[in-house]
Scaffold this motif. Structure first.
Motif, PDB file in Angstrom:
ATOM      1  N   GLN A 136       0.714  -1.391   0.022  1.00 48.53           N
ATOM      2  CA  GLN A 136       0.020  -0.083  -0.008  1.00 48.53           C
ATOM      3  C   GLN A 136       0.729   1.310   0.006  1.00 48.53           C
ATOM      4  OE1 GLN A 136      -3.380  -0.206  -0.300  1.00 48.53           O
ATOM      5  NE2 GLN A 136      -2.792  -2.265  -0.557  1.00 48.53           N
ATOM      6  N   LEU A 137       0.412   2.378  -0.505  1.00 50.23           N
ATOM      7  CA  LEU A 137       0.955   3.644  -0.611  1.00 50.23           C
ATOM      8  C   LEU A 137       0.846   4.351   0.679  1.00 50.23           C
ATOM      9  CD1 LEU A 137       2.632   5.493  -2.400  1.00 50.23           C
ATOM     10  CD2 LEU A 137       0.344   6.602  -3.012  1.00 50.23           C
ATOM     11  N   LEU A 138       1.917   4.704   1.263  1.00 46.85           N
ATOM     12  CA  LEU A 138       2.162   5.511   2.475  1.00 46.85           C
ATOM     13  C   LEU A 138       2.499   6.979   2.321  1.00 46.85           C
ATOM     14  CD1 LEU A 138       4.206   3.181   4.775  1.00 46.85           C
ATOM     15  CD2 LEU A 138       1.719   3.077   4.511  1.00 46.85           C
ATOM     16  N   ALA A 139       3.030   7.282   1.475  1.00 46.08           N
ATOM     17  CA  ALA A 139       3.372   8.886   0.923  1.00 46.08           C
ATOM     18  C   ALA A 139       4.002   8.737  -0.281  1.00 46.08           C
ATOM     19  CB  ALA A 139       4.426   9.298   2.034  1.00 46.08           C
ATOM     20  N   ARG A 140       3.820   9.928  -1.127  1.00 48.18           N
ATOM     21  CA  ARG A 140       4.406  10.243  -2.236  1.00 48.18           C
ATOM     22  C   ARG A 140       4.832  11.629  -2.756  1.00 48.18           C
ATOM     23  NH1 ARG A 140      -0.339   8.633  -6.488  1.00 48.18           N
ATOM     24  NH2 ARG A 140      -2.078   9.201  -5.341  1.00 48.18           N
ATOM     25  N   GLY A 141       5.741  11.857  -3.406  1.00 52.00           N
ATOM     26  CA  GLY A 141       6.242  13.190  -3.811  1.00 52.00           C
ATOM     27  C   GLY A 141       6.605  13.051  -5.421  1.00 52.00           C
ATOM     28  N   HIS A 142       7.087  14.113  -5.927  1.00 53.66           N
ATOM     29  CA  HIS A 142       7.392  14.076  -7.171  1.00 53.66           C
ATOM     30  C   HIS A 142       8.443  13.383  -7.768  1.00 53.66           C
ATOM     31  CE1 HIS A 142      10.260  16.896  -5.879  1.00 53.66           C
ATOM     32  NE2 HIS A 142      11.127  16.899  -6.997  1.00 53.66           N
ATOM     33  N   ASN A 143       9.175  12.755  -6.744  1.00 56.08           N
ATOM     34  CA  ASN A 143      10.694  11.973  -7.175  1.00 56.08           C
ATOM     35  C   ASN A 143      10.704  10.938  -6.250  1.00 56.08           C
ATOM     36  OD1 ASN A 143      11.331  13.301  -4.715  1.00 56.08           O
ATOM     37  ND2 ASN A 143      13.186  14.138  -5.421  1.00 56.08           N
ATOM     38  N   ASP A 168       0.448  24.585 -15.747  1.00 56.49           N
ATOM     39  CA  ASP A 168      -1.180  24.276 -15.676  1.00 56.49           C
ATOM     40  C   ASP A 168      -1.732  23.889 -14.373  1.00 56.49           C
ATOM     41  OD1 ASP A 168      -0.715  25.057 -18.426  1.00 56.49           O
ATOM     42  OD2 ASP A 168      -0.950  22.976 -19.125  1.00 56.49           O
ATOM     43  N   GLY A 169      -2.762  24.477 -13.996  1.00 55.30           N
ATOM     44  CA  GLY A 169      -3.298  24.113 -12.999  1.00 55.30           C
ATOM     45  C   GLY A 169      -2.877  24.953 -11.442  1.00 55.30           C
ATOM     46  N   GLU A 170      -1.705  25.794 -11.623  1.00 56.32           N
ATOM     47  CA  GLU A 170      -1.052  26.492 -10.685  1.00 56.32           C
ATOM     48  C   GLU A 170      -1.951  27.973 -10.779  1.00 56.32           C
ATOM     49  OE1 GLU A 170       2.998  24.224 -10.257  1.00 56.32           O
ATOM     50  OE2 GLU A 170       2.896  26.076 -10.983  1.00 56.32           O
ATOM     51  N   VAL A 171      -2.006  28.372  -9.412  1.00 56.20           N
ATOM     52  CA  VAL A 171      -2.657  29.830  -9.176  1.00 56.20           C
ATOM     53  C   VAL A 171      -1.970  30.326  -8.053  1.00 56.20           C
ATOM     54  CG1 VAL A 171      -4.896  29.354 -10.151  1.00 56.20           C
ATOM     55  CG2 VAL A 171      -4.774  28.849  -7.950  1.00 56.20           C
ATOM     56  N   PHE A 172      -1.869  31.509  -7.763  1.00 55.35           N
ATOM     57  CA  PHE A 172      -1.358  32.511  -6.450  1.00 55.35           C
ATOM     58  C   PHE A 172      -2.722  32.522  -5.705  1.00 55.35           C
ATOM     59  CE2 PHE A 172       1.185  34.423  -9.974  1.00 55.35           C
ATOM     60  CZ  PHE A 172       2.254  33.958  -9.550  1.00 55.35           C
ATOM     61  N   GLN A 173      -2.050  32.067  -4.387  1.00 58.45           N
ATOM     62  CA  GLN A 173      -3.185  32.285  -3.140  1.00 58.45           C
ATOM     63  C   GLN A 173      -2.635  33.124  -2.071  1.00 58.45           C
ATOM     64  OE1 GLN A 173      -3.738  28.815  -0.330  1.00 58.45           O
ATOM     65  NE2 GLN A 173      -5.614  28.974  -1.153  1.00 58.45           N
ATOM     66  N   ILE A 174      -3.407  34.042  -1.600  1.00 60.19           N
ATOM     67  CA  ILE A 174      -3.148  35.019  -0.542  1.00 60.19           C
ATOM     68  C   ILE A 174      -3.838  34.731   0.569  1.00 60.19           C
ATOM     69  CG2 ILE A 174      -3.056  37.310   0.144  1.00 60.19           C
ATOM     70  CD1 ILE A 174      -2.886  38.315  -2.664  1.00 60.19           C
ATOM     71  N   LEU A 175      -3.268  34.571   1.803  1.00 63.59           N
ATOM     72  CA  LEU A 175      -3.773  34.500   3.075  1.00 63.59           C
ATOM     73  C   LEU A 175      -3.597  35.595   4.136  1.00 63.59           C
ATOM     74  CD1 LEU A 175      -3.125  31.403   1.981  1.00 63.59           C
ATOM     75  CD2 LEU A 175      -3.729  30.687   3.997  1.00 63.59           C
ATOM     76  N   SER A 187      -3.235  13.636  -7.422  1.00 62.93           N
ATOM     77  CA  SER A 187      -3.327  13.087  -6.088  1.00 62.93           C
ATOM     78  C   SER A 187      -3.889  13.968  -5.186  1.00 62.93           C
ATOM     79  CB  SER A 187      -1.899  12.826  -5.638  1.00 62.93           C
ATOM     80  OG  SER A 187      -0.922  13.704  -5.368  1.00 62.93           O
ATOM     81  N   GLY A 188      -4.405  15.339  -5.420  1.00 66.35           N
ATOM     82  CA  GLY A 188      -4.766  16.232  -4.458  1.00 66.35           C
ATOM     83  C   GLY A 188      -4.309  17.710  -4.813  1.00 66.35           C
ATOM     84  N   THR A 189      -4.757  18.494  -3.614  1.00 66.73           N
ATOM     85  CA  THR A 189      -4.012  19.878  -3.928  1.00 66.73           C
ATOM     86  C   THR A 189      -2.771  19.810  -3.152  1.00 66.73           C
ATOM     87  OG1 THR A 189      -6.468  20.635  -3.832  1.00 66.73           O
ATOM     88  CG2 THR A 189      -4.399  22.369  -3.316  1.00 66.73           C
ATOM     89  N   GLN A 190      -1.838  20.669  -4.080  1.00 70.64           N
ATOM     90  CA  GLN A 190      -0.493  20.886  -3.748  1.00 70.64           C
ATOM     91  C   GLN A 190      -0.255  22.323  -3.336  1.00 70.64           C
ATOM     92  OE1 GLN A 190       1.582  18.654  -6.909  1.00 70.64           O
ATOM     93  NE2 GLN A 190       2.856  17.786  -5.330  1.00 70.64           N
ATOM     94  N   PHE A 215       1.812   2.546  -8.445  1.00 76.80           N
ATOM     95  CA  PHE A 215       1.576   3.869  -7.922  1.00 76.80           C
ATOM     96  C   PHE A 215       2.070   4.784  -8.809  1.00 76.80           C
ATOM     97  CE2 PHE A 215       2.503   0.744  -4.531  1.00 76.80           C
ATOM     98  CZ  PHE A 215       1.102   0.548  -3.915  1.00 76.80           C
ATOM     99  N   THR A 216       1.776   5.916  -8.782  1.00 77.83           N
ATOM    100  CA  THR A 216       2.056   7.012  -9.589  1.00 77.83           C
ATOM    101  C   THR A 216       2.716   8.219  -8.681  1.00 77.83           C
ATOM    102  OG1 THR A 216       0.309   6.606 -11.155  1.00 77.83           O
ATOM    103  CG2 THR A 216       1.474   8.938 -11.428  1.00 77.83           C
ATOM    104  N   THR A 217       3.790   8.758  -9.295  1.00 76.43           N
ATOM    105  CA  THR A 217       4.371   9.759  -8.454  1.00 76.43           C
ATOM    106  C   THR A 217       3.664  11.230  -8.683  1.00 76.43           C
ATOM    107  OG1 THR A 217       6.172  10.449 -10.359  1.00 76.43           O
ATOM    108  CG2 THR A 217       6.781   8.915  -8.369  1.00 76.43           C
ATOM    109  N   ASP A 218       3.869  12.135  -7.767  1.00 76.62           N
ATOM    110  CA  ASP A 218       3.368  13.526  -8.152  1.00 76.62           C
ATOM    111  C   ASP A 218       3.949  14.227  -8.817  1.00 76.62           C
ATOM    112  OD1 ASP A 218       1.094  13.404  -6.393  1.00 76.62           O
ATOM    113  OD2 ASP A 218       2.348  13.972  -4.460  1.00 76.62           O
ATOM    114  N   SER A 219       3.303  15.432  -9.418  1.00 77.76           N
ATOM    115  CA  SER A 219       3.904  16.355 -10.069  1.00 77.76           C
ATOM    116  C   SER A 219       5.055  17.186  -9.312  1.00 77.76           C
ATOM    117  CB  SER A 219       2.870  17.390 -10.808  1.00 77.76           C
ATOM    118  OG  SER A 219       2.351  17.804  -9.814  1.00 77.76           O
ATOM    119  N   VAL A 220       5.663  18.128 -10.257  1.00 79.30           N
ATOM    120  CA  VAL A 220       7.061  18.893  -9.490  1.00 79.30           C
ATOM    121  C   VAL A 220       6.132  20.027  -8.597  1.00 79.30           C
ATOM    122  CG1 VAL A 220       8.669  20.482  -9.745  1.00 79.30           C
ATOM    123  CG2 VAL A 220       8.350  18.611 -11.363  1.00 79.30           C
ATOM    124  N   PRO A 221       6.562  20.032  -7.349  1.00 82.84           N
ATOM    125  CA  PRO A 221       5.780  20.925  -6.432  1.00 82.84           C
ATOM    126  C   PRO A 221       5.761  22.417  -6.910  1.00 82.84           C
ATOM    127  CG  PRO A 221       7.890  20.468  -5.309  1.00 82.84           C
ATOM    128  CD  PRO A 221       7.725  19.353  -6.466  1.00 82.84           C
TER     129      PRO A 221
END
Length: 349
Positions: free
Chosen positions: A118-125, A229-236, A277-280, A195-201
């Motif tokens: 089973q997958l426990l964690a993943r990243g882009h590499n 693609d899929g990246e935007v700026f976010q202000i908190l 895999s979700g929001t990064q 299993f598939t790795t994530d995209s570059v952070p």
């Protein structure tokens, strides 16, 4: 005698009686498994008689008759020691048993894993996987297939742990991984999963600047890399430096907001990416603190115009009431003046 050698007598032929065979020697194992044995030995010396067969005993079992100098035994217990003895038999009878040979049956192959890894964690590499252990398995083997050749596996881990982190992988790539138990008998059955790795952070924000004009704040920022693609700026934003809430998401690198008087604001900027895999989220920028220190209430343009109209309306209303009061006084004076003149006339004349 001193006179010389006499003539030899006639030769006499003597046949010694046959004897029981000697004990077999050099008992060895040709092959063994967890529940079987294949044994051989060298033929016994049998004086005056041919070997008819051999008797083989395992532990205290009854002798087993073998026509040749080899023996197959199956249905044995795994990882169990057996005492082997061999006896040759000829026409005279059985010979002595050989010396005891102790042989241990083999170890069974490891049982298969109860479930795929089973997958426990993943990243882009990297990918981190784990699996359920079986008590009898003390060592595990993990292999990874090449994305270009799914049947070409390479070993990435061998040890007693039940989880492993596999690094040096490519982003957004699917890998086939398999795990099995290992012991002295060999490898157990493989258990596979993909299993598939994530995209570059997302990239980090490099600089945030502010511009304050009256009560309007303008935030500007820079990013080192171009957004994907899929990246935007976010202000908190936060007013207590603890509870941050999103106030902006978009592609613009500038944001305008209206501030309240005597309120301390904290702003942080980052890049948000909706991955498979979700929001990064990328790393936050340095927190920017802003406080509006004006002592007078700040009014927007519409409120100022509304108050101006209200003052003008009140001025007009006050002016109209003053003119009406003058007319009333004039009428009263005009009505009272003849009566006053009549009173003065009667008093003095």
């Amino acid at each position: 005698s001193v006179a010389g050698q006499s003539v030899p007598s006639e030769a006499t032929l003597y046949h010694s009686p046959p004897a029981p065979p000697e004990p077999p020697t050099k008992i060895r194992v040709v092959e063994k498994t967890e529940n079987s044995l294949h044994l051989t030995w060298e033929s016994s010396v049998s004086p005056g008689s041919e070997i008819l067969h051999y008797n083989v005993t395992l532990n205290n079992s009854s002798p087993v008759k073998c026509e040749q100098n080899e023996y197959f035994a199956d249905g044995l217990n795994s990882e169990t020691q057996y005492k082997i003895r061999v006896q040759a038999v000829n026409t005279v009878g059985p010979g002595q048993f050989s010396q005891v040979k102790v042989i241990e049956t083999g170890t069974p192959l490891p049982a298969p894993l109860p479930a795929p890894p089973q997958l426990l964690a993943r990243g882009h590499n990297f990918l981190k996987i784990g699996w359920n252990s079986v008590r009898t398995i003390k060592c595990f083997l993990v292999q990874r297939a090449s994305p270009e050749s799914p049947e070409d596996f390479v070993t990435v881990y061998e040890g007693n742990k039940t989880q492993v982190k596999i690094g040096k992988l490519s982003p957004r790539t699917t890998y086939k991984l398999r795990v099995c138990g290992v012991n002295t008998a060999g490898n157990g059955a493989w258990s596979e999963n993909e299993f598939t790795t994530d995209s570059v952070p997302p990239p980090p924000i490099t600089k945030v600047t502010k511009s304050l004009k009256e009560d309007e704040l303008t935030l500007s920022w820079q990013v080192k890399e171009k957004l994907q693609d899929g990246e935007v700026f976010q202000i908190l934003q936060s007013t207590d430096d603890e509870n941050f809430v999103p106030v902006y998401e978009g592609l613009e690198r500038q944001h305008h907001t209206i501030l309240l008087q005597d309120t301390c604001y904290s702003f942080k900027v980052r890049v948000k990416h909706e991955a498979q895999s979700g929001t990064q989220f990328g790393p936050f920028s340095q927190t920017l603190l802003v406080r509006l220190k004006s002592t007078q209430p700040v009014k927007d343009k519409r409120e100022s115009e509304r108050e101006t109209r209200l003052v003008e309306s009140e001025s007009e209303s006050t002016g109209g009431t003053f003119e009406d009061s003058h007319v009333v006084v004039f009428i009263l004076v005009a009505l009272c003046l003849p009566a006053m003149l009549a009173i003065v006339y009667f008093v003095y004349f």
